[in-house]
Design a protein around this motif. Structure first.
Motif, PDB file in Angstrom:
ATOM      1  N   ALA A  69       0.829  -1.211   0.000  1.00 51.51           N
ATOM      2  CA  ALA A  69       0.000   0.000   0.000  1.00 51.51           C
ATOM      3  C   ALA A  69       0.863   1.260   0.000  1.00 51.51           C
ATOM      4  N   ALA A  70       2.024   1.193   0.669  1.00 52.99           N
ATOM      5  CA  ALA A  70       2.869   2.379   0.745  1.00 52.99           C
ATOM      6  C   ALA A  70       3.356   2.820  -0.637  1.00 52.99           C
ATOM      7  N   ASP A  71       3.549   1.848  -1.523  1.00 47.64           N
ATOM      8  CA  ASP A  71       4.053   2.176  -2.856  1.00 47.64           C
ATOM      9  C   ASP A  71       3.014   2.872  -3.729  1.00 47.64           C
ATOM     10  N   ILE A  72       1.755   2.741  -3.367  1.00 55.53           N
ATOM     11  CA  ILE A  72       0.722   3.304  -4.236  1.00 55.53           C
ATOM     12  C   ILE A  72      -0.065   4.401  -3.520  1.00 55.53           C
ATOM     13  N   ALA A  73       0.548   4.921  -2.442  1.00 50.68           N
ATOM     14  CA  ALA A  73      -0.161   5.935  -1.644  1.00 50.68           C
ATOM     15  C   ALA A  73      -0.438   7.205  -2.452  1.00 50.68           C
ATOM     16  N   SER A  74       0.354   7.468  -3.485  1.00 49.99           N
ATOM     17  CA  SER A  74       0.122   8.686  -4.262  1.00 49.99           C
ATOM     18  C   SER A  74      -1.031   8.519  -5.252  1.00 49.99           C
ATOM     19  N   LEU A  75      -1.508   7.322  -5.409  1.00 52.36           N
ATOM     20  CA  LEU A  75      -2.652   7.086  -6.299  1.00 52.36           C
ATOM     21  C   LEU A  75      -3.940   7.192  -5.502  1.00 52.36           C
ATOM     22  N   HIS A  76      -5.061   7.244  -6.213  1.00 47.64           N
ATOM     23  CA  HIS A  76      -6.343   7.094  -5.534  1.00 47.64           C
ATOM     24  C   HIS A  76      -6.526   5.580  -5.388  1.00 47.64           C
ATOM     25  N   ALA A  77      -6.036   5.052  -4.273  1.00 52.48           N
ATOM     26  CA  ALA A  77      -5.823   3.604  -4.194  1.00 52.48           C
ATOM     27  C   ALA A  77      -7.052   2.828  -3.731  1.00 52.48           C
ATOM     28  N   ARG A  78      -8.203   3.359  -4.063  1.00 47.19           N
ATOM     29  CA  ARG A  78      -9.445   2.671  -3.704  1.00 47.19           C
ATOM     30  C   ARG A  78     -10.340   2.618  -4.931  1.00 47.19           C
ATOM     31  N   PHE A  79     -11.248   1.648  -4.950  1.00 51.98           N
ATOM     32  CA  PHE A  79     -12.234   1.611  -6.018  1.00 51.98           C
ATOM     33  C   PHE A  79     -13.571   1.194  -5.436  1.00 51.98           C
ATOM     34  N   GLY A  80     -14.548   1.082  -6.295  1.00 46.85           N
ATOM     35  CA  GLY A  80     -15.908   0.780  -5.855  1.00 46.85           C
ATOM     36  C   GLY A  80     -16.817   1.712  -6.625  1.00 46.85           C
ATOM     37  N   HIS A  81     -17.718   1.167  -7.408  1.00 48.31           N
ATOM     38  CA  HIS A  81     -18.503   2.015  -8.299  1.00 48.31           C
ATOM     39  C   HIS A  81     -19.676   2.677  -7.576  1.00 48.31           C
ATOM     40  N   ILE A  82     -20.008   2.214  -6.384  1.00 50.10           N
ATOM     41  CA  ILE A  82     -21.074   2.880  -5.626  1.00 50.10           C
ATOM     42  C   ILE A  82     -20.479   3.570  -4.409  1.00 50.10           C
ATOM     43  N   ILE A  83     -19.724   2.812  -3.618  1.00 48.29           N
ATOM     44  CA  ILE A  83     -19.009   3.376  -2.475  1.00 48.29           C
ATOM     45  C   ILE A  83     -17.529   3.049  -2.717  1.00 48.29           C
ATOM     46  N   THR A  84     -16.688   4.072  -2.773  1.00 46.16           N
ATOM     47  CA  THR A  84     -15.278   3.776  -3.090  1.00 46.16           C
ATOM     48  C   THR A  84     -14.532   3.371  -1.818  1.00 46.16           C
ATOM     49  N   ASP A  85     -14.957   2.238  -1.263  1.00 44.37           N
ATOM     50  CA  ASP A  85     -14.398   1.798   0.021  1.00 44.37           C
ATOM     51  C   ASP A  85     -13.358   0.699  -0.138  1.00 44.37           C
ATOM     52  N   HIS A  86     -13.116   0.257  -1.369  1.00 46.74           N
ATOM     53  CA  HIS A  86     -12.344  -0.971  -1.557  1.00 46.74           C
ATOM     54  C   HIS A  86     -10.881  -0.639  -1.833  1.00 46.74           C
ATOM     55  N   TRP A  87     -10.068  -0.848  -0.829  1.00 47.15           N
ATOM     56  CA  TRP A  87      -8.640  -0.587  -0.971  1.00 47.15           C
ATOM     57  C   TRP A  87      -8.021  -1.613  -1.892  1.00 47.15           C
ATOM     58  N   ILE A  88      -7.176  -1.160  -2.800  1.00 45.10           N
ATOM     59  CA  ILE A  88      -6.508  -2.084  -3.717  1.00 45.10           C
ATOM     60  C   ILE A  88      -5.606  -3.004  -2.902  1.00 45.10           C
ATOM     61  N   LEU A  89      -4.827  -2.422  -2.009  1.00 47.75           N
ATOM     62  CA  LEU A  89      -4.009  -3.191  -1.070  1.00 47.75           C
ATOM     63  C   LEU A  89      -4.296  -2.631   0.323  1.00 47.75           C
ATOM     64  N   ALA A  90      -4.492  -3.521   1.275  1.00 44.90           N
ATOM     65  CA  ALA A  90      -4.864  -3.077   2.620  1.00 44.90           C
ATOM     66  C   ALA A  90      -3.806  -2.106   3.145  1.00 44.90           C
TER      67      ALA A  90
END
Ligand code: FAD
Lengths: 759, 267
Positions: A69-90
């Motif tokens: 997760a630390a490597d992708i902290a500069s990205l919007h590292a979550r997804f979810g088409h209704i609620i963007t609660d889903h972290w790509i990596l915890a």
């Protein structure tokens, strides 16, 4: 009515290549210079991550990178088409066993797999909530401490047609989503009822087993991302990925080759972000292929506990219904809010319900995240609604058919106020089912018949586009952003184009699901492709024909209005004919060029009213039970496909048999079982899906064609309907065979044996 | 999981194979169990020693009152083997209904016994038949009964350097046999074998798959077999196919069904 190509069971173009194994699936796709990823997953249900030591893994042979997760902290590292609660990596804590914590990228799959074992993640355990009841208890530990912004997916509101909870939760809780609908004076109606019937059902936690597990290969290079994946809705995935990397939509390309089955499990974003961030970090194309076990830990089906109460007049007329639905949606919302919204719409059935109250809660737990499943909440809801109706019939002393005859809506009646009236003759469908079942009823002990009806607000949001490209030899390319996942959409769309243009089916080629090539399609789900893409394609064909006429008018030197359409050709007022190829060649000159027709569909005209169509589920089963073991054998399966018009009858039958069989799986065999933090059967040996030998003795797949849909030639969709009422039908049949009502699925041998032998 | 890398050795004689075996270099036949275990990360040998090309491990023959089956023989072939169909039809029928087509066409009888999967049909029937196996190691050759071999779940009492060469089943003229199983999942919940040599007054009952190891008993007559008593003698393993109570119940049901089926079998 004069059609030539549609209405025929033409052979699907992908038949031979799929049977021989020549067809290319995503899992077969490679990219030059590709590296391989394997995922480091949480081995606990709920824990704070206190450290990740990647040194040993990085030093292992063949390892390119370990992404956390630390490597992708500069990205919007979550997804979810209704609620963007889903972290790509915890990032700071894990919320379920199996959650991705890191991605190891290596030169080979084996090297990546070995290095996964070398990534040391230290955790501090947190108390976990393993089911909805625990998650809703006072003082329950929170799965998510924070609220997330909504994605602003406009159509979710339109699709769900509900009073959403006010969204912004005041007090943080484990409620991911809450919906209520209702009308009338429910309490007063219960007070006036001659009979009130109340029961609770449990719908099992399922896995929508598809043969091909999730996989993707992604390449991030020069500010653009290209992903080939098992995405059912490539455009939806594109939108999520563009948000993650803050890229213009035009610089994200998502392609889906043939999918090895989906059943809802491949809708929306799954492994694409993992492969994409791995490529972004390493600068190499990265391929990630999950095992079946990992796939089960990626997406499962919402389990549900549903309390239902109905009040009836003495003659069986429904006076009021009330439902309380609690769904275990797992650690991330994914599509569960929509599943919940659909459950509340679909649980009370295609009946006149003058007074209604439905409450639904979608609950976060520390389990594998739940999302779409064939039928979208209808299988869950109908199990409650339909068994409640059958129990009521028993108490009222009338038959299961009679209670439905009394209450089913007629064509044109609304079951949701302000929505499209029912576009089907459901009572007529019911008679077809009952007649078939009764005709072959066996007179043996422990035999029972059950049937059920559902109506689903189907088709999803009507945004669809299609293109046809007519070539100089008169052959035709059909372009659609929809996805072929086994349902046979390529032959259906080819049939529509061949019909509209009057060309031979053999010269039509359908190209699908590439966001940089094929035109926009919102989703491939909710049984929509034949109806909505079919309409867009009809318009594209009309557009192409109109261009042809304009061009031919120049060649014929007459007014465009004077040019006549002919099969695969146009005709001048004086009778001269030019086939399409000749028009293109002569208009461009130089034997080159092509003509493109564009078809656009939106909420307008015939598709203004939501839903675009109602998908009827109408099934019956007869079961025979071995009283010594509790084994349920299905003697009869009877289905009616109320599709308006069957563009390809065999494809409709295939959908219905598949959906019904999947439904029998959930009714009799399938259930994911948590044993502590972990699933006891996250594999297809212990997660028991239907087999050929389970198929019913008699299978009667009927098609009702009344041309009452908005789609081409009066068509409506198929694919989900037949699954929806199966659970209730099997439960009722078992109840009638053994004289006691089950309250849960699947009806495994032991459960039936216990039901029979309970004091 | 992915199969980890390994070396494949393909000896063509038994001696050669025995020389290859070490702790990290293990026998491999159909691979139906071994490769799954390796994929699951439970087992990671450096080399697999393929036994399928060793003549001594193949073939089916009868002699000296014994039916001798080579350890590498596959279920599908045993199900249709003329000699077995003639001399021991109950065994052929059991083989016909093992697992699924892939397992039957790949899995061997020797692999089945050496893996000692508790949910085996093969071991149950062989134990009831009082069968034995030949084990060969660099140090020599020994014969043990199947009952002595299968001592625990996934635990066959044999040394890592021993190869199971063949299975030996005593033949009895006029033997009647029935094997029935209750199966709702991928593997049997309970399997029951009942055998009768009326002339010799020899009666055997085997019950397997329900507990950790198959069990078999001798009786003086069929009437002595009390299904409820048998059900109380087994120690069912509760799992997704059923609770202990339910499995005990279906054990009694299937002992009854096996006896009923035997009645229809003529010698
Ligand atoms: C999905 C599935 C369903 C099944 N269903 C059933 C069923 O219904 N009933 C039933 O009885 N069985 C069932 N089985 C078990 C099946 O019979 C065995 O998997 C098979 O026969 C094992 O043989 P193999 O040749 O594949 O063994 P392998 O996988 O090659 O080997 C298994 C083990 O035995 C060792 N080994 C193999 N051969 C020898 C030898 N000759 N000498 C020494 N060691 C040896 C190997 O080192 C390994 O440890 C099922 C298996 C699967 C995977």
């Amino acid at each position: 009515m004069g059609e030539n190509v549609v209405g025929q069971s033409v052979r699907r173009p992908d038949l031979v290549e799929k049977v021989t194994g020549a067809a290319e699936y995503c899992v077969d796709v490679t990219m030059p210079g590709m590296a391989h990823a394997k995922v480091v997953r949480s081995d606990r249900a709920h824990a704070r991550i206190t450290g990740i030591d990647v040194a040993e893994a990085l030093a292992a042979p063949g390892v390119v990178a370990v992404v956390t997760a630390a490597d992708i902290a500069s990205l919007h590292a979550r997804f979810g088409h209704i609620i963007t609660d889903h972290w790509i990596l915890a990032p700071d804590k894990v919320r379920y066993y199996g959650e991705p914590v890191a991605v190891v990228v290596a030169e080979t799959v084996a090297a990546a797999a070995d290095a996964v074992e070398l990534v040391r993640v230290s955790y501090e355990d947190l108390p976990a909530v393993m089911d909805a009841e625990a998650a809703l208890a006072d003082g329950a530990p929170l799965v998510h401490e924070q609220a997330y912004e909504a994605t602003g997916d406009e159509s979710f509101k339109n699709l769900s047609h509900v009073d959403e909870g006010d969204g912004a939760q005041q007090v943080p809780s484990n409620v991911a989503h809450e919906v209520t609908i209702g009308w009338g004076e429910v309490d007063a109606a219960f007070a006036d009822s001659a009979v009130v019937v109340e029961n609770t059902v449990h719908f099992p936690m399922l896995y929508a087993y598809a043969m091909e597990p999730y996989n993707a290969v992604a390449s991030y290079a020069e500010g653009a991302l290209s992903v080939v994946s098992t995405a059912q809705h490539p455009y939806m995935v594109r939108d999520d990925l563009a948000r993650v990397f803050d890229l213009p939509l035009s610089r994200v390309r998502v392609t889906s080759p043939y999918l090895g089955g989906g059943y809802g499990s491949k809708s929306y974003t799954k492994v694409e972000p993992l492969a994409s961030v791995a490529s972004w970090v390493t600068g190499r194309p990265v391929k990630l292929t999950l095992t079946v076990e990992e796939a089960i830990y990626t997406t499962r089906v919402d389990s549900a506990k549903i309390w239902v109460k109905s009040g009836f007049a003495a003659d069986g007329t429904i006076l009021a219904r009330e439902f309380d639905v609690v769904m275990d949606s797992g650690a991330y919302a994914d599509n569960s809010p929509l599943v919940m919204a659909k459950t509340v719409n679909r649980c009370f059935g295609p009946y006149r319900v003058p007074n209604l109250r439905v409450r639904g809660l979608s609950v976060y737990t520390n389990t594998s995240p739940a999302s779409s499943y064939r039928g979208f909440g209808a299988p869950q809801g109908a199990l409650a609604g339909e068994t409640n109706l059958d129990r009521a019939a028993e108490q009222l002393g009338i038959s299961g058919a009679d209670i439905r005859r009394r209450n089913l809506v007629r064509k044109g009646e609304e079951i949701l106020p302000g929505k499209r009236g029912i576009d089907a003759d459901i009572p007529a469908d019911l008679e077809m089912v009952v007649e078939s079942l009764e005709r072959d009823r066996k007179d043996v002990p422990y035999y029972g018949i059950g049937f059920g009806c559902t109506a689903s607000d189907a088709g999803a949001y009507p945004i669809s586009t299609a293109q046809v490209r007519i070539q100089i030899d008169g052959s035709v390319l059909v372009l659609s952003g929809s996805t072929e996942m086994g349902q046979g959409s390529r032959s259906l769309l080819a049939q529509v184009a061949a019909e509209e243009l009057g060309v031979d089916l053999a010269v039509v080629k359908v190209v699908q699901s590439d966001t940089s090539v094929t035109p926009y399609e919102r989703t491939t789900g909710a049984s929509r492709t034949s109806t909505l893409v079919g309409l867009a394609l009809q318009r594209a064909c009309a557009d192409a024909r109109s261009r042809m006429r304009d061009m031919a008018a120049e060649l014929f030197e007459c007014a465009p209005g004077e040019v006549r359409d002919r099969p695969g050709a146009v005709a001048a007022p004086d009778g001269r004919e030019l086939d399409f190829g000749s028009v293109v060649r002569q208009w461009f000159g130089g034997s080159a060029g092509e003509v493109t027709g564009v078809g656009l569909l939106r909420r307008d005209g015939a598709t203004q009213k939501m839903p675009p169509f109602w998908e009827v589920g109408m099934v019956g089963v007869a079961v025979e039970i071995d009283p010594e073991t509790g084994v349920v054998a299905v003697d009869q399966l009877v289905t009616v496909a109320d599709v308006g018009f069957a563009i390809n009858p065999r494809a409709v039958e295939g959908q219905d048999l598949g959906a019904a069989t999947q439904g029998l799986g959930m009714a009799l065999h399938e259930e994911l079982v948590y044993d502590g933090p972990q699933l006891a059967n996250a594999n297809v040996v212990d997660y028991r899906v239907p087999r050929t030998t389970d198929l019913p003795r008699k299978i009667d797949l009927m098609i009702a064609e009344r041309r009452d849909g908005v789609g081409p030639y009066g068509a409506k969709g198929a694919g989900e309907g037949t699954l929806n009422p199966i659970g209730g039908a099997v439960a009722a049949a078992v109840a009638r065979a053994v004289g006691r009502w089950p309250d849960r699925l699947p009806l495994t041998p032991e459960r039936v044996w216990r039901l029979m032998n309970r004091d | 999981m992915t199969l980890p890398p390994f070396a494949l050795v393909r000896p063509t004689t038994l001696d050669e194979a025995l020389r290859e075996l070490t702790e990290d270099s293990v026998p491999y036949c159909g691979g139906t169990e071994l490769l799954l275990a390796m994929r699951a990360g439970l087992h990671r040998p450096d080399a697999l020693v393929d036994l399928k090309r060793i003549p001594e491990l193949t073939g089916v023959r009868a002699g000296d009152g014994m039916l001798v089956i080579g350890a590498a023989e596959r279920h599908a072939d045993l199900a249709t083997h003329p000699l077995i169909l003639e001399r021991l039809p109950v065994f052929a029928r059991m083989e016909k209904h093992i697992g699924n087509a892939r397992v039957r066409n790949q899995g061997s009888i020797g692999g089945n016994l050496c893996f000692a999967e508790p949910k085996s049909d093969v071991a149950t029937l062989l134990m009831a038949l009082e069968a034995s196996v030949t084990l060969v190691s660099p140090g020599g050759r020994r014969t043990v009964t199947v009952e002595e071999l299968i001592v625990g779940p996934y635990y066959a009492e044999k040394e890592p350097d021993e190869i199971l060469v063949d299975v030996r089943i005593p033949l009895r003229d006029g033997l009647r046999g029935a094997y029935v199983k209750f199966q709702t999942m991928e593997r049997p919940t309970v399997g029951v074998a009942v055998l009768a040599d009326d002339a010799a007054g020899w009666y055997r009952l085997g019950v397997g798959a329900v507990g950790e190891v198959p069990l078999a008993w001798s009786f003086g007559s069929l009437a002595e077999i009390d299904p409820d008593d048998i059900a109380s003698r087994v120690d069912p393993t509760p799992d997704l196919a059923g609770s202990e109570e339910y499995k005990r119940h279906v054990t009694a049901v299937y002992v009854r069904r096996a006896l009923a089926k035997l009645e229809q079998v003529s010698s």
